[in-house]
Enzyme design. Structure first.
Site, PDB file in Angstrom:
ATOM      1  N   ASP A  18       0.852  -1.187   0.000  1.00 52.09           N
ATOM      2  CA  ASP A  18       0.000   0.000   0.000  1.00 52.09           C
ATOM      3  C   ASP A  18       0.885   1.232   0.000  1.00 52.09           C
ATOM      4  O   ASP A  18       1.966   1.241   0.599  1.00 52.09           O
ATOM      5  CB  ASP A  18      -0.925   0.021   1.218  1.00 52.09           C
ATOM      6  N   GLU A  20       0.852   5.641   0.419  1.00 50.82           N
ATOM      7  CA  GLU A  20       0.208   6.933   0.653  1.00 50.82           C
ATOM      8  C   GLU A  20       0.945   7.950  -0.211  1.00 50.82           C
ATOM      9  O   GLU A  20       2.157   7.835  -0.423  1.00 50.82           O
ATOM     10  CB  GLU A  20       0.260   7.324   2.132  1.00 50.82           C
ATOM     11  N   HIS A 163      -5.856   4.454   6.388  1.00 49.93           N
ATOM     12  CA  HIS A 163      -5.100   5.355   5.521  1.00 49.93           C
ATOM     13  C   HIS A 163      -3.674   5.581   6.013  1.00 49.93           C
ATOM     14  O   HIS A 163      -3.092   6.638   5.770  1.00 49.93           O
ATOM     15  CB  HIS A 163      -5.828   6.698   5.348  1.00 49.93           C
ATOM     16  N   ASP A 168      -2.999  -0.636   6.547  1.00 53.20           N
ATOM     17  CA  ASP A 168      -3.837  -1.053   5.431  1.00 53.20           C
ATOM     18  C   ASP A 168      -3.318  -2.339   4.800  1.00 53.20           C
ATOM     19  O   ASP A 168      -4.099  -3.172   4.316  1.00 53.20           O
ATOM     20  CB  ASP A 168      -3.900   0.055   4.373  1.00 53.20           C
TER      21      ASP A 168
END
Length: 281
Positions: A18, A20, A163, A168
């Site tokens: 994942d 960000e 998030h 995640d």
């Protein structure tokens, strides 16, 4: 390319990943600011990465409101170029899994291009196929919402802070395991090939952009030199800008140049077809 068609999920390495980011679109100059991943072998965690990354640009206000990451959090962090080799070691030979995999694959492909790890516009930036739990959720399940947190609640998966990359990742890994158990029963899926076929085929990180760049821009990119450009904005106004080109991108068939604008003292995105002249300063 890696081919897992006849393998079971338990027989291959799986990297659940994942990111960000500073914003939503890598082609418009947005960058990765956090990456989390776990490498699973026979469903057991054998390695992980949880790393904030200095993107070389400011956070978008809306992105920061979602992920809680601020410019101050990123000041002393390593760049993607400084962590990419460790990342590629953990991706070696693995199926990559993400929730909304196209989003993470596009950002990862762009970062690999920026750091010089992906150079062939005819080949994906990574040889690894990607599996998307969001696509599986939309196609074969009936959740009230296909957000990661809602799916986790529906499948009784323990949730961490939403998030943030590593939290995640662990949610996605457990969601995949429980989805796989149900899909084996519902659809009689057995192999990784069955699972990739069920999502419509494997996804791949996109290849580098294949753009014609005027010679002054190419020279400035190679030599990290400044350019003086004459630029027409979307309203038809002309301006002269002193810029330091960073890298080219392409979005919906249009070429862009991501550059540091010395007048604005910030990164800006310029359409290549609106740069009417450019010369090296």
């Amino acid at each position: 390319m890696y081919h897992f068609d006849e393998k079971l999920l338990s027989e291959i390495p799986i990297v659940v990943l994942d990111t960000e980011t500073t914003g939503l679109n890598p082609a418009m100059g947005h960058r990765v600011v956090e990456i989390g991943l776990v490498r699973l072998e026979n469903w057991q965690v054998v390695a992980e990465i949880n790393q904030l990354i200095q993107p070389g640009r400011r956070m978008d206000v809306k992105a920061s409101a979602v992920n809680g990451i601020t410019d101050g959090d990123l000041q002393a962090q390593p760049t993607f170029a400084q962590v990419v080799d460790d990342l590629l070691v953990l991706l070696e030979g693995a199926l990559i899994v993400a929730h909304n995999a196209a989003f993470d694959a596009s950002f990862l492909g762009q970062e690999l291009f920026i750091t010089g790890k992906a150079v062939d516009p005819q080949r994906p930036s990574l040889p690894n196929p990607w599996l998307c739990t969001l696509t599986l959720a939309r196609s074969y399940f009936h959740f009230s919402s296909n957000s990661l947190s809602n799916i986790a609640r529906a499948l009784n998966v323990r949730m961490g802070q939403a998030h943030r990359a590593l939290n995640d990742v662990y949610m996605t890994a457990e969601i995949l395991r429980r989805m796989w158990q149900q899909l084996q029963q519902k659809l009689r899926l057995h192999t990784v090939g069955d699972l990739l076929h069920a999502q419509g085929g494997p996804l791949y990180a996109p290849p580098p952009p294949n753009l014609f760049l005027p010679p002054p821009i190419t020279t400035a990119l190679q030599g990290k030199q400044n350019l003086q450009i004459l630029y027409m904005d979307g309203r038809g106004g002309e301006s002269r800008r002193l810029i330091t080109p960073l890298y080219p991108t392409e979005y919906n068939g249009t070429g862009y140049l991501i550059a540091y604008c010395h007048q604005q003292k910030d990164q800006r995105t310029f359409r290549l077809d609106r740069i009417f002249s450019a010369y090296i300063v």
